[in-house]
Design an enzyme around this catalytic site. Sequence first.
Site, PDB file in Angstrom:
ATOM      1  N   THR A 403       0.733  -1.167  -0.045  1.00 14.83           N
ATOM      2  CA  THR A 403      -0.161   0.014  -0.040  1.00 14.83           C
ATOM      3  C   THR A 403       0.881   0.985  -0.281  1.00 14.83           C
ATOM      4  O   THR A 403       2.061   1.244   0.382  1.00 14.83           O
ATOM      5  CB  THR A 403      -1.107  -0.184   1.350  1.00 14.83           C
ATOM      6  OG1 THR A 403      -1.594  -1.023   1.239  1.00 14.83           O
ATOM      7  CG2 THR A 403      -1.932   1.234   1.319  1.00 14.83           C
ATOM      8  N   ASP A 445      -8.802  -9.093   1.432  1.00 14.52           N
ATOM      9  CA  ASP A 445      -9.224  -8.224   2.524  1.00 14.52           C
ATOM     10  C   ASP A 445     -10.984  -8.514   2.865  1.00 14.52           C
ATOM     11  O   ASP A 445     -11.550  -7.853   3.575  1.00 14.52           O
ATOM     12  CB  ASP A 445      -9.113  -6.920   2.012  1.00 14.52           C
ATOM     13  CG  ASP A 445      -8.057  -6.272   2.432  1.00 14.52           C
ATOM     14  OD1 ASP A 445      -7.192  -6.678   3.205  1.00 14.52           O
ATOM     15  OD2 ASP A 445      -7.741  -5.176   1.981  1.00 14.52           O
ATOM     16  N   SER A 475      -8.569  -0.685   5.432  1.00 15.46           N
ATOM     17  CA  SER A 475      -8.075   0.131   6.400  1.00 15.46           C
ATOM     18  C   SER A 475      -7.486   1.304   5.893  1.00 15.46           C
ATOM     19  O   SER A 475      -7.020   2.277   6.692  1.00 15.46           O
ATOM     20  CB  SER A 475      -6.998  -0.793   7.116  1.00 15.46           C
ATOM     21  OG  SER A 475      -7.486  -1.854   7.720  1.00 15.46           O
ATOM     22  N   GLY A 496       0.251   0.232   5.591  1.00 17.55           N
ATOM     23  CA  GLY A 496       0.674  -0.856   6.439  1.00 17.55           C
ATOM     24  C   GLY A 496      -0.525  -1.678   7.053  1.00 17.55           C
ATOM     25  O   GLY A 496      -0.546  -1.795   8.220  1.00 17.55           O
TER      26      GLY A 496
END
Length: 592
Positions: A403, A445, A475, A496
Amino acid sequence: MMTALRRAVPRVAACILLLLAGGIARSDPPEAPRSRETDSAAVFTKAAVAADHPAASAAGLEILQAGGNAVDAAVAVSFTLSVVRPESCGIGGGGFMVIHLNADPRYGTLSTAINYREQCPRAIDGDFYTRPENLGEDVTTHGAKAVAVPGTVAGLLYALEKYGTLDRGKVLEPAIRAARDGFIADDHTVASAMEIARWLVKQPGRRDRFRFVWKRLCRGSELRAGDRITLPEQARALELIADRGAGAFYYGEIARAIVSTVSADDGVIGLADLGAYRVEEVDPLTVRFAGRTLLCMPPPSSGGLALAQTVGILERLPSPLAVHPVGSVESVHLIAEAMKHAFADRARWLGDPAFVNVPVDRLLSNSYLSDRAAQVRPDACLPLASYGTGPDDQADAVTDGGTSHFSVLDERGNAVACTETINLTFGSLLAVEEFGFILNNQMDDFLTRPGEANAFGLTQSRRNLPDPGKRPLSSMSPTIALSTTGEVELVAGASGGPRIISATTQAAIRAIVYNSSAADATGLPRLHTQWMPDKLWLEDGLLDKDQREALSKLGHHVSDKAPSAACQVILRRDGRIEAACDRRKGGKPAGY
Ligand code: GLY
């Protein structure tokens, strides 16, 4: 224990004053130590770009200096990251972009959010990964069945066409140049490549399957910092996109190459999936915090809601956070407790709002946050079940290189906070070789196998099961804070995995509550907790041995495995623009 707690609160007079004042927002916050300017932090007067690779920040600056606005610059940064951070993001992935336009001639002052998260293919449903043929250990993380329909190209071009000012060809120039002329592998790229290479060395059968990553990006374990990597194939993809727009990717030559790559690896994405991909523009999740207005990403991001809940709980504590110095036992404990409530709610309630009801209003209501705040004990953790659903067996979270976050502020006061992902390091490891880019493994995910945590150790509910067209919970937490006068004060976000949420929340708290510099908001050591597994990770340098013991006595399961989020922050304060890139990843800001 109390001795250790007291030792960590040296500013008694300030504490009493602040206690009397109540609340989290202080007019006279405690001063945090300020770090010196470094390669990873700089001060500008007009505009700044903070990306996690120097070439990407430079691309944004080039576009700003060509007369582009923050959105033009953001699109240039993102396409460049696709080339220079192939381990983290790219045109085979997806993302979220929060935009604030300041007195734009077309739209006036406006805040908006672009959702270009990947979508579940039509052939995958909630049972897919539990069928006998899909039970392989890494089916949800490696190879074609882990790939969700990419959204990055559609999202970037949507943002550019609606909110940018320059043409496609111009903003794609830096990325095409980087792909054709090459870029220098830095420590992060090499570390990411070696992480994968070590695995592939033990998996000879997979080296051919993932040959582009193995040969071109890992150089068969021989990649070294300073090596030049060229991606002429991706240059061709970017030229096609510059020339023909998103259609080249979703209907044309690139679409056909994606489908043939995926089919050859036994995957299910078809041309119809690509043709059906849609960008969603939504209102940002807007919350008040410490007198500021925070513009966050709504679900399917879990990050905006979790950040808003964490600061909302902290703001309602009877004793304000700000009485405790940044990085003290007390502040770590209180932030961790608030975060555990937010992560428990993430696990229980969140999913794609286009498919399931996400009770955002209730989870952010004053009564709910006040109730959570009242449960926070200064002297102990709660039983795990009190934060939400019950305990479960969870593995340690993996590190995440998949990411990338960048922040942009232009001289007209427009801002973009953008986080993009291919999920894990080098995504699914499967590359569309003809066009030199990696496909994401975003399907992991979702809740792919009920009862099992995902690669980040995240517990998720059935609300996050795969369903055709659905977007997996994320997230990613791109965030913009507007000052009391409505101007952009902070642009922040991180990469992260779930540590995105804790890193972004701590950056916002440090900048806003503790008045930290951008460099400190980004760079000082951080905590991470995600409720499950029941751990409190502390980076090196955050608390000494006695203080860590004090936290253990409060009931935290302290782990010293360092969280590895990378946070990029722009902070406008007192007529200065501070920009900081996380030294943990190696970015460098640019601006003027
Ligand atoms: N793939 C990481 C995230 O979206 O949270």
